[in-house]
Design an enzyme around this catalytic site. Structure first.
Site, PDB file in Angstrom:
ATOM      1  N   LEU A  53       0.809  -1.219   0.000  1.00 23.43           N
ATOM      2  CA  LEU A  53       0.000   0.000   0.000  1.00 23.43           C
ATOM      3  C   LEU A  53       0.841   1.267   0.000  1.00 23.43           C
ATOM      4  O   LEU A  53       0.416   2.296  -0.495  1.00 23.43           O
ATOM      5  CB  LEU A  53      -0.935   0.012   1.219  1.00 23.43           C
ATOM      6  CG  LEU A  53      -1.987  -1.090   1.241  1.00 23.43           C
ATOM      7  CD1 LEU A  53      -2.709  -1.094   2.573  1.00 23.43           C
ATOM      8  CD2 LEU A  53      -2.962  -0.901   0.100  1.00 23.43           C
ATOM      9  N   ASP A  78      -3.779  17.885  15.174  1.00 23.01           N
ATOM     10  CA  ASP A  78      -3.498  18.074  13.751  1.00 23.01           C
ATOM     11  C   ASP A  78      -4.733  17.739  12.910  1.00 23.01           C
ATOM     12  O   ASP A  78      -4.625  17.118  11.859  1.00 23.01           O
ATOM     13  CB  ASP A  78      -2.312  17.206  13.322  1.00 23.01           C
ATOM     14  CG  ASP A  78      -1.745  17.628  11.960  1.00 23.01           C
ATOM     15  OD1 ASP A  78      -1.910  18.813  11.591  1.00 23.01           O
ATOM     16  OD2 ASP A  78      -1.137  16.791  11.281  1.00 23.01           O
ATOM     17  N   MET A  92       8.745   5.206   9.088  1.00 19.30           N
ATOM     18  CA  MET A  92       8.969   4.137  10.051  1.00 19.30           C
ATOM     19  C   MET A  92       8.861   2.755   9.435  1.00 19.30           C
ATOM     20  O   MET A  92       9.504   1.826   9.911  1.00 19.30           O
ATOM     21  CB  MET A  92       7.985   4.259  11.217  1.00 19.30           C
ATOM     22  CG  MET A  92       8.240   5.452  12.107  1.00 19.30           C
ATOM     23  SD  MET A  92       7.382   5.338  13.684  1.00 19.30           S
ATOM     24  CE  MET A  92       5.677   5.221  13.155  1.00 19.30           C
ATOM     25  N   GLY A 123       6.120   4.756   4.978  1.00 20.03           N
ATOM     26  CA  GLY A 123       6.411   6.002   5.667  1.00 20.03           C
ATOM     27  C   GLY A 123       7.820   5.950   6.204  1.00 20.03           C
ATOM     28  O   GLY A 123       8.590   5.034   5.902  1.00 20.03           O
ATOM     29  N   LYS A 168       1.228  -2.568   9.207  1.00 18.67           N
ATOM     30  CA  LYS A 168       2.419  -1.723   9.202  1.00 18.67           C
ATOM     31  C   LYS A 168       3.578  -2.517   9.783  1.00 18.67           C
ATOM     32  O   LYS A 168       3.532  -2.954  10.926  1.00 18.67           O
ATOM     33  CB  LYS A 168       2.181  -0.460  10.016  1.00 18.67           C
ATOM     34  CG  LYS A 168       3.387   0.467  10.076  1.00 18.67           C
ATOM     35  CD  LYS A 168       3.048   1.701  10.890  1.00 18.67           C
ATOM     36  CE  LYS A 168       4.198   2.687  10.899  1.00 18.67           C
ATOM     37  NZ  LYS A 168       3.858   3.907  11.666  1.00 18.67           N
TER      38      LYS A 168
END
Length: 672
Positions: free
Chosen positions: A21, A137, A26, A24, A43
């Site tokens: 997908l 955020d 990390m 990032g 992840k």
């Protein structure tokens, strides 16, 4: 969604992996299926980070923060193992576009849909606050529109209500200024009322297509947030919506309504569905999600699809589509870029006096989420091709000789290829390393080449003969980057052992060892040689080269900073952090800007010799050129078919080299 590649795991925990997908700073994100057939996002932390205990602790805190949040309008973490090797986390998947995506494509939402949107977001934020967190955020890109209501995502900078365990240091300003509360802009304590202010901004955006505090520069945005009333022209009158948004945008946090008040006012009669065009975007992605699962043997019944993964994002939109920062789905290269420039009253993290330099001129930026002018087409490029096939080790890092005649390229096979720039021919291969060459650098006089390798060594080469003149062996883990001092007498090498070693080039002896808290990925000398910048994990430090002491520690970033580079005038330091490029003012130690446009992790950075252009490259396969006078994108160079780990300007600035996992080096002619 991209297919799995050779070397990708087939399973993580009990979850079968079916595709890629995105990635990032990390880790890598995979599309997976639970044992019961439910679609999930998995992840997996990058191996280079998994060995760091500090990073594991940070990841565990992130998982716990995400797990603590419930409710209908957030994306849940369904499983995780921070102690695994490597650590991993699984979230439910949310189909549908972001609010930013929907408004950019179809325009502002009708009043009834905004009321429904606001009620869902207020419910989600209330759940976050009940868990003792503040989002900090909330913005249109962090709101995903799904068939069962909006979802609040991306807790990358969420912070505990009591201020403990936060991801940033005191004085750091993190977030998106056009959607920040005045107290957050001033780097003060932010509570639930700060999220109420951001919610007001998001609802105004949904009604008008822009933030109520948009302006022509970030300095102007900050001034408007702190001192001026919002621009609510275009927000409908007569249904209570404008009055509620105005109340949310009060400068005084105590004057803003609570989430329960907001929810009560927005869930009253008058709420409505999303426009059919937006519903079509959502249902289209749901249909493609079901097809993806069906093709891989998953269940397709509705009861098994509470959170199906979305299909590939439209090629003109940037979005984040899962819960934690860094779990971004892959998006296209030609997305409108976002530029964020920060400001605060006190330089955060400053532990020593700043060197004397003239003040940085004000950096301006276009309003956030405004579509940038059309980016120019890629210039012509010469292509230097390695022997091999896809999947072979990548071209890692490159450097031009000081006279511009030679381009040195490290690669994953452990060799260094020397190219004649004029003839575009390979003239030599320097062989000697036993593992991937991660960094190369010419000495200022061009007579010596330094290389750092994953075989734990640094080598010095005689450029004229190709012979090794020294092998430096004091590092105890991978050597990630090397850099010569401006006078050429000292070589700095950074490694995963958490040290930066300074070597006397003439003797090959260690003259100093700088110790950090984590693996060091970036090192760079300032042009005058007085400072050395390093990045270890999410921390960027400045060291005095004469004293060997740290003179500044910048506020910790939520993602690792993988590369750092000084501008030619020494006033600005650029860093690669996740899929963004961060800009710091060297004198004040302040974060002054974020260049956002890459859709995957940034790996390579280079300033042009005149400092007017910054080049960035990354795992999305793109090379971006940024005009540093106005901090805006000018070109996206496309053509590579794999990750681009390195970029380098020729000494005259006429050529930009980019090296890729597709086994090519492209020489872009920037002067026609």
């Amino acid at each position: 969604m991209d297919p799995l590649q050779p070397g990708d795991p087939a399973q993580v925990g009990t979850y079968r992996l079916l595709g890629r997908l995105g990635a990032g700073g990390m880790g890598q994100v995979f599309f997976g299926r639970s044992p019961g057939g439910r679609p999930v996002a998995v992840k997996l932390i990058r191996p280079e980070h998994a060995g760091s205990e500090q990073f594991r602790a940070r990841f565990a805190r992130e998982v716990e923060a995400a797990r603590s949040v419930g409710g209908f309008h957030t994306a849940p973490v369904v499983d995780a193992d921070p102690s695994a090797d490597p650590p991993w986390m699984v979230t439910a998947y949310i189909p549908g576009p972001s609010l930013q995506e929907a408004v950019v494509q179809y325009g502002p939402l009708p009043p009834e849909a905004i009321r429904s949107l606001g009620a869902g977001l207020a419910e989600g934020l209330a759940a976050i606050h009940r868990s003792g967190l503040v989002h900090r955020d909330l913005k249109p890109a962090n709101v995903i529109l799904a068939t069962d209501g909006p979802r609040v995502i991306d807790f990358g900078i969420a912070r505990a209500l009591d201020g403990a365990g936060g991801v940033t240091l005191t004085g750091a300003v993190v977030g998106t200024f056009a959607y920040m509360s005045p107290e957050q802009v001033r780097a003060e304590q932010v509570g639930p009322a700060g999220d109420a202010f951001s919610l007001g901004c998001v609802l105004a955006y949904a009604a008008t297509g822009h933030s109520p505090f948009d302006a022509g520069s970030i300095a102007a945005v900050v001034h408007r947030v702190i001192s001026e009333p919002p621009d609510l022209v275009g927000v409908p009158l007569g249904n209570g919506l404008r009055d509620l948004i105005t109340a949310c945008l009060a400068k005084d946090p105590a004057a803003r309504p609570s989430m329960s008040d907001i929810l009560a006012r927005l869930s009253a009669p008058g709420a409505g569905d999303l426009p059919p065009t937006v519903v079509d975007m959502i249902t289209s992605r749901e249909s493609q999600s079901r097809a993806a699962l069906e093709n891989h043997g998953g269940h397709t019944a509705t009861e098994h699809l509470e959170a199906p993964p979305p299909p590939p994002a439209p090629r003109l939109i940037r979005r984040r589509s899962v819960l934690i920062g860094g779990l971004a789905a892959a998006a296209a290269i030609s997305v409108p870029a976002i530029v964020i420039v920060a400001a605060s009253d006190d330089p955060p993290g400053d532990t020593g006096p700043a060197p004397s330099r003239s003040a940085e001129p004000e950096v301006t930026a276009r309003p956030e989420f405004a579509v940038q002018p059309e980016i120019a087409a890629s210039p012509p490029a010469e292509i230097l091709t390695y022997e091999g096939s896809p999947g072979d080790p990548s071209v890692t890092q490159m450097d031009f000789s000081p006279d511009g005649s030679i381009l040195a390229c490290g690669n994953g096979s452990g060799d260094i290829r020397m190219w004649n720039v004029a003839s575009k021919r390979s003239i030599a291969d320097f062989e000697g390393h036993d593992d991937s060459v991660r960094s190369v650098a010419f000495s200022p006089d061009g007579k010596t080449l330094a290389s750092g390798s994953m075989d734990l060594t640094v080598r010095l080469w005689d450029v004229a003969t190709g012979r090794t003149t020294a092998v430096l062996t004091d590092h105890t883990d991978y050597v990630w980057t090397v850099a010569f001092s401006p006078d050429g007498r000292t070589l700095a090498s950074a490694g995963w052992d958490g040290t930066v070693r300074l070597w006397d080039v003439a003797t090959g002896r260690t003259v100093d060892v700088l110790t950090t808290d984590d693996s060091v990925f970036g090192v760079a000398y300032s042009p005058d040689g007085e400072l050395l910048a390093t990045s270890d994990g999410g921390t960027v430090r400045l060291w005095g080269t004469s004293s060997g002491r740290s003179v500044a520690v910048f506020p910790e970033e939520p993602e690792p900073v993988d590369a750092v580079v000084f501008s030619p005038d020494g006033r600005t330091l650029a860093g690669a952090c996740g899929d963004d490029v961060l800009l710091w003012d060297v004198d004040s130690r302040r974060l002054i800007g974020t260049l956002a446009g890459h859709t995957d992790s940034v790996a390579g950075l280079a300033f042009s010799p005149d400092g007017g252009t910054l080049a960035s490259s990354g795992f999305d396969g793109a090379v971006r050129l940024w005009d540093m006078t106005f901090s805006r994108p000018t070109k996206v160079l496309t053509g590579h078919t794999d990750i681009v780990l390195s970029v380098a300007f020729s000494p005259d600035g006429g050529i930009l080299a980019s090296g890729s996992g597709d086994l090519t080096v492209r020489l872009w002619n920037l002067k026609g």
